[in-house]
Motif scaffolding. Structure first.
Motif, PDB file in Angstrom:
ATOM      1  N   PHE A  80       0.833  -1.205   0.000  1.00  0.00           N
ATOM      2  CA  PHE A  80       0.000   0.000   0.000  1.00  0.00           C
ATOM      3  C   PHE A  80       0.869   1.258   0.000  1.00  0.00           C
ATOM      4  O   PHE A  80       0.572   2.227  -0.698  1.00  0.00           O
ATOM      5  N   LEU A  81       1.962   1.249   0.793  1.00  0.00           N
ATOM      6  CA  LEU A  81       2.854   2.399   0.854  1.00  0.00           C
ATOM      7  C   LEU A  81       3.486   2.692  -0.507  1.00  0.00           C
ATOM      8  O   LEU A  81       3.648   3.855  -0.888  1.00  0.00           O
ATOM      9  N   SER A  82       3.862   1.642  -1.229  1.00  0.00           N
ATOM     10  CA  SER A  82       4.492   1.832  -2.530  1.00  0.00           C
ATOM     11  C   SER A  82       3.582   2.632  -3.458  1.00  0.00           C
ATOM     12  O   SER A  82       4.019   3.583  -4.124  1.00  0.00           O
ATOM     13  N   LEU A  83       2.301   2.273  -3.486  1.00  0.00           N
ATOM     14  CA  LEU A  83       1.343   2.987  -4.317  1.00  0.00           C
ATOM     15  C   LEU A  83       1.078   4.388  -3.784  1.00  0.00           C
ATOM     16  O   LEU A  83       0.936   5.349  -4.546  1.00  0.00           O
ATOM     17  N   PHE A  84       1.015   4.526  -2.464  1.00  0.00           N
ATOM     18  CA  PHE A  84       0.719   5.827  -1.855  1.00  0.00           C
ATOM     19  C   PHE A  84       1.858   6.804  -2.135  1.00  0.00           C
ATOM     20  O   PHE A  84       1.623   7.978  -2.459  1.00  0.00           O
ATOM     21  N   ILE A  85       3.096   6.335  -2.015  1.00  0.00           N
ATOM     22  CA  ILE A  85       4.248   7.193  -2.286  1.00  0.00           C
ATOM     23  C   ILE A  85       4.254   7.635  -3.743  1.00  0.00           C
ATOM     24  O   ILE A  85       4.524   8.803  -4.058  1.00  0.00           O
ATOM     25  N   ASP A  86       3.931   6.711  -4.653  1.00  0.00           N
ATOM     26  CA  ASP A  86       3.852   7.079  -6.069  1.00  0.00           C
ATOM     27  C   ASP A  86       2.836   8.194  -6.289  1.00  0.00           C
ATOM     28  O   ASP A  86       3.075   9.134  -7.062  1.00  0.00           O
ATOM     29  N   SER A  87       1.684   8.087  -5.622  1.00  0.00           N
ATOM     30  CA  SER A  87       0.647   9.104  -5.803  1.00  0.00           C
ATOM     31  C   SER A  87       1.080  10.449  -5.228  1.00  0.00           C
ATOM     32  O   SER A  87       0.756  11.502  -5.789  1.00  0.00           O
ATOM     33  N   LEU A  88       1.832  10.454  -4.123  1.00  0.00           N
ATOM     34  CA  LEU A  88       2.325  11.714  -3.555  1.00  0.00           C
ATOM     35  C   LEU A  88       3.320  12.370  -4.488  1.00  0.00           C
ATOM     36  O   LEU A  88       3.316  13.600  -4.663  1.00  0.00           O
ATOM     37  N   GLU A  89       4.189  11.574  -5.096  1.00  0.00           N
ATOM     38  CA  GLU A  89       5.189  12.137  -5.995  1.00  0.00           C
ATOM     39  C   GLU A  89       4.563  12.715  -7.253  1.00  0.00           C
ATOM     40  O   GLU A  89       5.137  13.586  -7.902  1.00  0.00           O
ATOM     41  N   GLY A  90       3.361  12.224  -7.607  1.00  0.00           N
ATOM     42  CA  GLY A  90       2.655  12.772  -8.753  1.00  0.00           C
ATOM     43  C   GLY A  90       1.686  13.882  -8.392  1.00  0.00           C
ATOM     44  O   GLY A  90       1.000  14.418  -9.264  1.00  0.00           O
ATOM     45  N   ASN A  91       1.627  14.249  -7.110  1.00  0.00           N
ATOM     46  CA  ASN A  91       0.711  15.275  -6.618  1.00  0.00           C
ATOM     47  C   ASN A  91       1.446  16.619  -6.559  1.00  0.00           C
ATOM     48  O   ASN A  91       2.373  16.799  -5.773  1.00  0.00           O
ATOM     49  N   GLU A  92       1.024  17.562  -7.377  1.00  0.00           N
ATOM     50  CA  GLU A  92       1.725  18.848  -7.444  1.00  0.00           C
ATOM     51  C   GLU A  92       1.583  19.660  -6.160  1.00  0.00           C
ATOM     52  O   GLU A  92       2.350  20.608  -5.941  1.00  0.00           O
ATOM     53  N   ASP A  93       0.621  19.328  -5.319  1.00  0.00           N
ATOM     54  CA  ASP A  93       0.467  20.034  -4.046  1.00  0.00           C
ATOM     55  C   ASP A  93       1.502  19.590  -3.011  1.00  0.00           C
ATOM     56  O   ASP A  93       1.666  20.224  -1.976  1.00  0.00           O
ATOM     57  N   VAL A  94       2.175  18.469  -3.276  1.00  0.00           N
ATOM     58  CA  VAL A  94       3.224  17.973  -2.383  1.00  0.00           C
ATOM     59  C   VAL A  94       4.558  18.499  -2.903  1.00  0.00           C
ATOM     60  O   VAL A  94       5.009  18.123  -3.987  1.00  0.00           O
ATOM     61  N   THR A  95       5.195  19.385  -2.160  1.00  0.00           N
ATOM     62  CA  THR A  95       6.438  20.013  -2.616  1.00  0.00           C
ATOM     63  C   THR A  95       7.628  19.083  -2.431  1.00  0.00           C
ATOM     64  O   THR A  95       7.555  18.074  -1.713  1.00  0.00           O
ATOM     65  N   ASP A  96       8.749  19.441  -3.054  1.00  0.00           N
ATOM     66  CA  ASP A  96       9.982  18.681  -2.869  1.00  0.00           C
ATOM     67  C   ASP A  96      10.428  18.729  -1.407  1.00  0.00           C
ATOM     68  O   ASP A  96      11.015  17.772  -0.896  1.00  0.00           O
ATOM     69  N   GLU A  97      10.152  19.858  -0.744  1.00  0.00           N
ATOM     70  CA  GLU A  97      10.501  19.964   0.675  1.00  0.00           C
ATOM     71  C   GLU A  97       9.699  18.975   1.510  1.00  0.00           C
ATOM     72  O   GLU A  97      10.225  18.359   2.446  1.00  0.00           O
ATOM     73  N   MET A 199      -2.816  -0.844 -14.794  1.00  0.00           N
ATOM     74  CA  MET A 199      -2.530   0.570 -14.544  1.00  0.00           C
ATOM     75  C   MET A 199      -1.049   0.831 -14.789  1.00  0.00           C
ATOM     76  O   MET A 199      -0.206  -0.057 -14.660  1.00  0.00           O
ATOM     77  N   ASN A 200      -0.744   2.080 -15.157  1.00  0.00           N
ATOM     78  CA  ASN A 200       0.641   2.472 -15.370  1.00  0.00           C
ATOM     79  C   ASN A 200       1.197   3.093 -14.077  1.00  0.00           C
ATOM     80  O   ASN A 200       0.482   3.183 -13.078  1.00  0.00           O
ATOM     81  N   PRO A 201       2.484   3.519 -14.050  1.00  0.00           N
ATOM     82  CA  PRO A 201       3.047   4.066 -12.807  1.00  0.00           C
ATOM     83  C   PRO A 201       2.349   5.318 -12.294  1.00  0.00           C
ATOM     84  O   PRO A 201       2.495   5.667 -11.127  1.00  0.00           O
ATOM     85  N   ARG A 202       1.587   6.014 -13.172  1.00  0.00           N
ATOM     86  CA  ARG A 202       0.835   7.186 -12.717  1.00  0.00           C
ATOM     87  C   ARG A 202      -0.557   6.792 -12.228  1.00  0.00           C
ATOM     88  O   ARG A 202      -1.401   7.652 -11.987  1.00  0.00           O
ATOM     89  N   LEU A 203      -0.780   5.491 -12.083  1.00  0.00           N
ATOM     90  CA  LEU A 203      -2.037   4.922 -11.573  1.00  0.00           C
ATOM     91  C   LEU A 203      -3.207   5.161 -12.520  1.00  0.00           C
ATOM     92  O   LEU A 203      -4.374   5.092 -12.106  1.00  0.00           O
ATOM     93  N   GLN A 204      -2.916   5.418 -13.801  1.00  0.00           N
ATOM     94  CA  GLN A 204      -3.968   5.557 -14.803  1.00  0.00           C
ATOM     95  C   GLN A 204      -4.320   4.170 -15.316  1.00  0.00           C
ATOM     96  O   GLN A 204      -3.438   3.398 -15.700  1.00  0.00           O
ATOM     97  N   GLU A 205      -5.629   3.861 -15.326  1.00  0.00           N
ATOM     98  CA  GLU A 205      -6.025   2.514 -15.717  1.00  0.00           C
ATOM     99  C   GLU A 205      -6.421   2.448 -17.183  1.00  0.00           C
ATOM    100  O   GLU A 205      -6.834   3.441 -17.783  1.00  0.00           O
ATOM    101  N   GLY A 206      -6.287   1.246 -17.733  1.00  0.00           N
ATOM    102  CA  GLY A 206      -6.726   0.983 -19.096  1.00  0.00           C
ATOM    103  C   GLY A 206      -8.139   0.420 -19.097  1.00  0.00           C
ATOM    104  O   GLY A 206      -8.893   0.617 -18.140  1.00  0.00           O
ATOM    105  N   PRO A 207      -8.502  -0.308 -20.163  1.00  0.00           N
ATOM    106  CA  PRO A 207      -9.856  -0.859 -20.252  1.00  0.00           C
ATOM    107  C   PRO A 207     -10.127  -1.862 -19.126  1.00  0.00           C
ATOM    108  O   PRO A 207      -9.233  -2.609 -18.713  1.00  0.00           O
ATOM    109  N   TRP A 208     -11.367  -1.877 -18.647  1.00  0.00           N
ATOM    110  CA  TRP A 208     -11.777  -2.821 -17.613  1.00  0.00           C
ATOM    111  C   TRP A 208     -12.297  -4.106 -18.250  1.00  0.00           C
ATOM    112  O   TRP A 208     -12.873  -4.087 -19.341  1.00  0.00           O
ATOM    113  N   THR A 209     -12.073  -5.210 -17.579  1.00  0.00           N
ATOM    114  CA  THR A 209     -12.632  -6.471 -18.041  1.00  0.00           C
ATOM    115  C   THR A 209     -14.142  -6.481 -17.826  1.00  0.00           C
ATOM    116  O   THR A 209     -14.680  -5.702 -17.036  1.00  0.00           O
ATOM    117  N   GLN A 210     -14.816  -7.371 -18.521  1.00  0.00           N
ATOM    118  CA  GLN A 210     -16.222  -7.593 -18.219  1.00  0.00           C
ATOM    119  C   GLN A 210     -16.327  -8.159 -16.804  1.00  0.00           C
ATOM    120  O   GLN A 210     -15.553  -9.030 -16.418  1.00  0.00           O
TER     121      GLN A 210
END
Length: 217
Positions: A80-97, A199-210
């Motif tokens: 869960f942390l791995s995905l959460f950290i990825d989302s923070l790094e892609g969040n422009e509201d989270v600064t480098d600091e 999903m790709n590293p930016r957590l964007q998903e492709g087509p869903w299965t039936q």
């Protein structure tokens, strides 16, 4: 520090990092515009892993069960942390600091183009045992499971499930090729619908299965 090295620290250092990470997320969740349900899940995974670590690290309570529980809860928290950290790094509201304060890797412009949104749906395979349903995903070769498949070029997959008498989907994410849904005993005999997407590293998903339909229990 990279995500990989952060999550591979010795247990004592890792659980200290996880609790500090959650504290910072909790303090900044409004500023960063974070989803309250995901923050609550982070709190739950962190608390369960911390309790399991303490029980297994105390001589008077340590036994085989505490060791197994610690291993399981640490694995779930790290995923869960791995995905959460990825989302923070892609969040422009989270600064480098902010990232530096959490001992996370700095942002760098990648030398390669980011992976695009997936264009194919996975092949979904399900397995059931008691009140658990495990979903496996793979790529297909002429409609059949591919042998020796790996996640590349995908980062993982998203899973949506809901009971058929519900309107809202539950959404889970996994960076592995499988995910297990745990149900309560009271949910036995209820019918559940399940669908997945790469999903790709930016957590964007492709087509869903039936959606597939299964009965719990």
């Amino acid at each position: 520090m990279s995500t990989r090295s952060t999550l591979k620290q010795p247990d004592k250092e890792f659980i200290a990092f996880a609790n500090d990470f959650y504290a910072q997320v909790d303090d900044h969740q409004i500023l960063w515009g974070l989803d309250a349900d995901r923050v609550k899940k982070l709190e739950t995974y962190t608390r369960l892993a911390t309790n399991a670590y303490n029980a297994n690290n105390t001589p008077s309570t340590r036994n085989h069960l505490t060791s197994v529980t610690k291993k399981q809860t640490f694995g779930e928290l790290k995923q869960f942390l791995s995905l959460f950290i990825d989302s923070l790094e892609g969040n422009e509201d989270v600064t480098d600091e902010h990232l530096a304060d959490m001992h996370l890797r700095p942002r760098r412009q990648p030398a390669h183009k980011p992976l695009p949104v997936p264009t194919e749906a996975p092949l979904l395979i399900s397995s059931q045992q008691h009140d658990e349903i495990t979903i496996y995903v793979t790529r297909s070769e002429q409609g059949q499971p591919a042998h020796g498949v790996q996640l590349q070029p995908y980062h993982g997959f998203k899973l949506r499930w809901k009971f058929e008498d519900e309107d809202e989907w539950h959404v889970e994410m996994s960076t592995r090729l499988h995910y297990t849904i745990f149900f309560d005993t009271k949910d036995e005999t209820r019918r559940v619908s399940i669908t997945v997407a790469w999903m790709n590293p930016r957590l964007q998903e492709g087509p869903w299965t039936q959606p597939i339909s299964m009965v719990v229990g």
